[in-house]
Design a protein around this motif. Structure first.
Motif, short mmCIF file in Angstrom:
data_model
loop_
_atom_site.label_atom_id
_atom_site.label_comp_id
_atom_site.label_asym_id
_atom_site.label_seq_id
_atom_site.Cartn_x
_atom_site.Cartn_y
_atom_site.Cartn_z
N GLY A 152 0.90 -0.93 -0.57
CA GLY A 152 -0.20 -0.20 -0.05
C GLY A 152 0.61 0.99 0.12
N ALA A 153 0.68 2.39 0.68
CA ALA A 153 1.23 3.70 1.13
C ALA A 153 2.48 3.43 1.30
CB ALA A 153 0.54 4.40 1.91
N GLY A 154 2.86 2.16 1.87
CA GLY A 154 4.59 1.81 2.03
C GLY A 154 5.45 1.78 0.96
N PHE A 155 4.91 1.01 -0.57
CA PHE A 155 5.38 1.54 -1.70
C PHE A 155 4.84 1.89 -2.76
CE2 PHE A 155 4.18 -3.86 -1.98
CZ PHE A 155 5.01 -4.49 -1.18
N GLY A 156 4.00 2.56 -1.94
CA GLY A 156 3.79 4.29 -3.24
C GLY A 156 4.45 5.11 -2.43
N ILE A 157 5.36 5.51 -1.31
CA ILE A 157 6.43 6.67 -0.38
C ILE A 157 7.78 5.65 -0.84
CG2 ILE A 157 6.26 7.23 1.40
CD1 ILE A 157 3.88 6.90 2.22
N LYS A 158 7.69 4.52 -0.96
CA LYS A 158 8.91 4.58 -1.39
C LYS A 158 9.73 4.50 -2.99
CE LYS A 158 12.66 1.68 -0.47
NZ LYS A 158 13.85 2.27 -1.99
N TYR A 159 8.26 3.69 -3.44
CA TYR A 159 8.56 4.46 -4.74
C TYR A 159 8.73 6.08 -5.31
CZ TYR A 159 8.29 -0.79 -6.60
OH TYR A 159 8.38 -1.49 -6.69
N ASP A 211 2.07 5.45 14.05
CA ASP A 211 3.22 4.54 13.37
C ASP A 211 1.86 3.16 13.15
OD1 ASP A 211 4.89 5.62 12.60
OD2 ASP A 211 6.50 5.81 14.99
N VAL A 212 1.83 3.07 14.30
CA VAL A 212 0.34 1.96 13.78
C VAL A 212 -0.23 1.30 12.54
CG1 VAL A 212 -1.76 0.35 15.40
CG2 VAL A 212 0.67 1.35 16.85
N ARG A 213 -0.74 2.96 12.82
CA ARG A 213 -1.77 3.02 11.55
C ARG A 213 -1.85 2.83 10.52
NH1 ARG A 213 -7.04 4.87 14.36
NH2 ARG A 213 -8.28 5.20 12.47
N THR A 214 -0.08 3.76 10.60
CA THR A 214 0.44 3.77 9.25
C THR A 214 0.63 1.89 8.33
OG1 THR A 214 1.23 6.06 9.12
CG2 THR A 214 2.73 4.64 7.72
N VAL A 254 7.75 -0.59 10.83
CA VAL A 254 7.22 -0.76 9.42
C VAL A 254 6.96 1.15 9.29
CG1 VAL A 254 5.70 -0.81 7.50
CG2 VAL A 254 7.45 -3.00 8.37
N GLY A 255 5.56 1.23 10.34
CA GLY A 255 4.87 2.22 10.33
C GLY A 255 5.94 3.47 10.52
N GLU A 256 7.00 3.13 11.82
CA GLU A 256 7.64 4.94 11.46
C GLU A 256 8.90 4.53 10.53
OE1 GLU A 256 10.52 3.55 14.66
OE2 GLU A 256 11.75 5.54 14.77
N ARG A 257 9.04 3.52 10.05
CA ARG A 257 10.07 3.94 8.36
C ARG A 257 9.19 4.80 7.44
NH1 ARG A 257 11.03 -0.98 8.05
NH2 ARG A 257 12.97 -1.33 8.84
N VAL A 258 8.15 4.44 6.92
CA VAL A 258 7.03 5.17 6.25
C VAL A 258 6.91 6.39 6.36
CG1 VAL A 258 4.58 4.94 5.06
CG2 VAL A 258 5.77 2.74 4.99
N ASN A 259 7.18 6.62 7.45
CA ASN A 259 6.32 7.78 8.54
C ASN A 259 7.75 9.04 8.41
OD1 ASN A 259 4.00 9.51 9.63
ND2 ASN A 259 4.03 7.22 10.71
#
Lengths: 624, 624
Positions: free
Chosen positions: A36-43, A489-492, A537-542
């Motif tokens: 999801g958003a993790g992938f999106g933000i990384k790209y 972080d939890v929600r992300t 993962v949530g922390e990483r994405v944030n």
């Protein structure tokens, strides 16, 4: 390597060159970002250079499902769409449910990355591995529901699922959304990004199934989730009947339902006129996202006067606020009509409503006259005026052109000190929770990487009184830094990356969401995860999203709130007199940055923190 | 016995008792009535007693496909719907294409007969042999497109085809139609019959195929038809691009396009503003009925002002007249908006438009004031007023209630000599051909068993100058009795009973339609037919329908035209000065009755004629 959940394939669509390419989904991406958003933000971070024009051909639009999507996990038919937001200039992420996300997986894809810009209006069909570009000039100008039907008919398959833009996206309104079925991928103007690429629609259809690594563990993990659903005192008994509008009455009782562009929070009575029970009188059915046993999405039909017969899915609580109390409209039916109109125009209801309420305040204050409004009597509560202006925004007609890029841009164009009436953070209009009496919400809105966003760290503890992970006082600033980080972080991790439905967390598994996600990740994908790793993962994405914004030039000064909320006490109601002062905000921000491991002075992530999260290359780019 | 084409099964649905019954389709019925309207009228005559209240539970609603429907014959995805009309009190027949008719055959049924009245709003799903009654209270009040989507979602099958009513049918407007997809089963108020039965929708889905008796003959017959399509100078080159609006310019040039409630025929200039090319600027695509290679159905999107973005299928020529020139609206976009609105409300565009033009004339003459129109400025050309009143009609709101039962009923309620401004025959509002300069049309409108109906004997010879079966002079009354009978019988047999698309006859096989039908009947069903026998089916159906009307008390006096057309010469244009006098009409009627073998004085079919047609039992009932 993962052996289930993911299809393992990323589809890259280049509209400039009309080429498509299938790429493998790296295991490292799956492990570190889940989906999801993790992938999106990384790209987004890796591929969109600093300073890129959000409406230029170098922006990308990333559609990403997750490992649970289509795998029979309840509440996981979700996808994120990510791009650099034209409304905020920051990370733009929005999510949506329905059938499209699942269909994307069935078509064999985890992610679709749309690049470039088509030379003429285009839609792309993705029928399994068969990807085609179609001339869409004839569909340009169509409303979103008509467009979906046209595409289905042309592809001669009524089971194709279509995600498209409406006139608002075509006219590059920075408040434009995407629509699939009756569901919006709302907020942050992602519809304008799609419009800027001349991409009218994506159509998907597939017949694959999603593999499961361990049937035994899957059964256990899924069952735990469903048991938690049943055990919830709210989810089935209340939420599946009323959906989010049930929050309206609660927000009214707490005195935090904003009204009349936030000048009349607590003074909008009776809330019941647009609240839970008033909404319930219009319900004619409900819709379930794929594999969802809850079905919170209410179908409603307006009953009175010129609105009779208009059907909408929703309006959700946020729309009851933005196109109801926020603009001073005190009846259900015009809200239904406006919600439907926004869906057809492809216009985000929150931003559009709040931007109209901004214009209404100017009008009532005499800063805006009939000459400015094309002759429309734009006073609070004039529902017909609201509907007229919504249309004008989507077509950039007259006053609509002035408002089409949101309240921040409109204030800039109008000048004369109007910025203080524009209720936004980082350009994104505020959701319907008055943060003067929900202080954790205030910090959440100020720090969310997307701007004032109820989906990026919603402090349900303050609204529902749920003592998870601990009890909080909504009126206090104490510990709100820690709370906000936990919420973000939890929600992300669980809602944005997995991605799963937000209501699952608020009402069914608030304390165990990371555990549930870890269990299911292992069961579905075969990748082992601890709850702590999920949370990380949530922390990483944030951190990565924050780094994107820092790279774009955003600073601590952008982590703020509209002046009105920092200076004017709540005027009425149960929370009357409360204020969230600049000192309050600064105190919370200091705690937040410190606990995030970020530089407290600048709000920029430190090299240490980024390195701990496996993002050393990001630190290099930020020069920290 | 037939061995192909027909499924051989009739589904009887009783809404009062919630029972269903499958009956065989008798060979005699197939042989004598072919299908479609032939079947519908036979059931109607046999099962609906004289004096039955059209909106009472004793009326029936017969959906009938034909032997070619679903058999791969081009232009044969058609069905008729038949009931006693609440608008006229006479036989009510209307046809529709799209996908529903074919799906009905695939579900295994030739005919559905709906009887009785449900105790609460209901829809019925017919998934092959699986027929179910569903509570439809939640869909009551929905617009037709929303309703179709709701039903599909509830049945969890997007390929279900739904035929439903909108608010107009629910409120028993006698101008209500049925809608399947974007297609109307328009005219004669059949939507009100459905509404009176508390039947919101029928949903069908099937997986059967239609058997063919002789593959060899089928190939030949089908190929002959397709060759004729290709040979037509109009069908593909013109009609498939422009559809029926191409007639607008021609009607304008001939001076027969009615305008402003028929007060300004020939004076509505420029016709081009709403005509073929103006319409073409709005085309975004087209829709094909099942198995149709032509695709005359244009999808259009309005472009200007408050109408921008509104999509409709159509408007067809008749709507360009009724919601355009007829009401003095001279732009394309409001016509598109009104067409879409009518489709969503489930309102017949012709009757609704003509009834509004009637009210507009009263308003302009001062016989109607703003007090009568709920404050609406109901002058000719006021498109916003038209749209407002269309909605009011569907909901029976204020002036809409006065107009909801059509122009005849409205004139009766208003009184003060207003009947002469009501442009109807037998209660059915006139189509868009000014009969003062198309005299065969005049006789056709006067004698059609459904009232003023362009689909029951359209004199294409007069409009297009096609010399089939012979050359005619449109301004002359000579031979128009014979011409009308030929048109009525050929069209009834091939277009209403087979049933096939009208445009096939007008543009591809005008001279050979009965031959084509005979060949295909034999190929598909195995029943041998001569062209003469096909033609005789048309004659039989026209006699039976006439007998129904006679039994209901209609007389020669009802075979007439509005007073204006019999007394006022055409005011302007290429046909200026022409009139169709009472003497003209009587002369044509005499010829018509005599050649029909009916009593010239009364217009009642003779025992001899009925007996010749195998309808001796009908003569018994009429007492002739």
């Amino acid at each position: 390597m993962y052996s289930g959940g993911y299809t393992g394939k990323v589809l890259r669509i280049n509209l400039t060159h009309k080429t498509t390419r299938a790429e493998p989904l790296p295991e490292e991406l799956a492990r570190n970002f889940i989906g999801g958003a993790g992938f999106g933000i990384k790209y987004l971070f890796d591929e969109v250079k600093p300073g890129t024009d959000p409406l230029g051909s170098d922006n990308i639009l990333v559609f990403a499902a997750g490992p649970f999507t289509g795998a029979g996990i309840p509440c996981a038919s979700r996808m994120s769409v990510t791009a650099k937001s034209p409304l905020t200039g920051a990370v733009g992420v929005a999510l949506s449910g329905g059938e499209f996300p699942t269909e994307l997986k069935f078509a064999g894809w985890d992610v679709i990355i749309v690049e470039g810009k088509a030379d003429k209006p285009t839609y792309v069909s993705i029928l399994g591995q068969d990807v085609k570009f179609h001339d869409a000039r004839h569909t340009w100008g169509t409303l979103t529901f008509d467009c979906q039907q046209l595409v289905k008919n042309e592809l001669r398959d009524q089971n194709v699922r279509v995600c498209c833009i409406g006139p608002a996206g075509e006219h590059l309104s920075k408040m434009a959304c995407l629509v699939n079925e009756r569901r919006a991928v709302g907020r942050k103007g992602l519809g304008a990004v799609m419009g800027s690429k001349n991409l009218k629609a994506l159509a998907v259809r597939g017949t694959d199934t999603v593999a499961i690594d361990s049937a035994q563990k899957y059964k256990v993990g899924r069952s735990e989730l469903l048991q938690a659903f049943k055990a919830s005192p709210v989810l089935y008994p209340e939420f599946s009947h009323h959906g989010t509008p049930m929050v309206t009455d609660l927000a009214g009782a707490l005195g935090v339902l904003p009204a009349k562009n936030w000048t009349a929070t607590g003074a909008f009575v009776p809330v019941e006129g647009i609240g839970r029970d008033a909404q319930a009188t219009r319900i004619v059915g409900r819709e379930h996202c794929h594999d969802c046993p809850v079905g919170c999405s209410q179908l409603k039909v307006a009953q009175t006067g010129e609105y009779a017969g208009i059907l909408t899915e929703g309006p959700d609580f946020e729309t009851v606020y933005s196109l109801g109390s926020g603009v001073g409209v005190d009846r259900v039916d015009p809200i239904i009509a406006a919600d439907r109109l926004c869906d057809e125009l492809g216009l985000d209801t929150i931003s559009a409503g709040v931007t109209i309420s901004f214009a209404m305040e100017l009008y009532e204050k005499g800063l805006f006259t009939r000459a400015d409004t094309d002759g429309i009597d734009l006073r609070f509560g004039n529902d017909q005026a609201m509907l007229q202006v919504l249309r004008k925004i989507a077509y950039r007609d007259g006053v609509g052109d002035l408002l089409a890029d949101g309240s921040r841009a409109a204030a800039k164009r109008i000048g004369e000190g109007t910025e203080k009436y524009a209720m936004h953070v980082k350009g994104l209009e505020l959701p319907g929770y008055d943060v003067r009496a929900l202080k954790g919400h205030g910090l959440g809105f100020a720090t969310a990487y997307t701007g004032a966003d109820h989906c990026r760290g919603y402090a349900f503890q303050e609204v529902f009184g749920v003592p998870v992970p601990w009890h909080v006082d909504r009126l206090s600033t104490d510990g709100k830094g820690k709370l906000t980080i936990w919420n973000q972080d939890v929600r992300t991790a669980t809602l944005d990356c997995a991605p799963m439905c937000a209501f699952l967390l608020d009402m069914a598994v608030p304390a165990t969401a990371c555990q549930n996600t870890a269990t299911l990740m292992e069961a579905v994908t075969g990748l082992s995860f601890t709850p702590e790793q999920v949370l990380q993962v949530g922390e990483r994405v944030n951190n990565l999203a924050k780094a994107f914004n820092v790279r774009e030039g955003l600073t601590r000064a952008d982590d703020t709130l509209p002046e009105r909320l920092l200076t004017e006490p709540l005027p009425a109601g149960a929370s009357k007199g409360n204020v969230l002062s600049r000192a309050d905000l600064n105190k919370m921000l200091d705690e937040y940055y410190a606990l995030r491991g970020w530089d407290v002075r600048t709000g920029v992530p430190t090299r240490q923190k980024l390195t701990d999260l496996g993002l050393a290359y990001v630190a290099d780019q930020l020069g920290v």
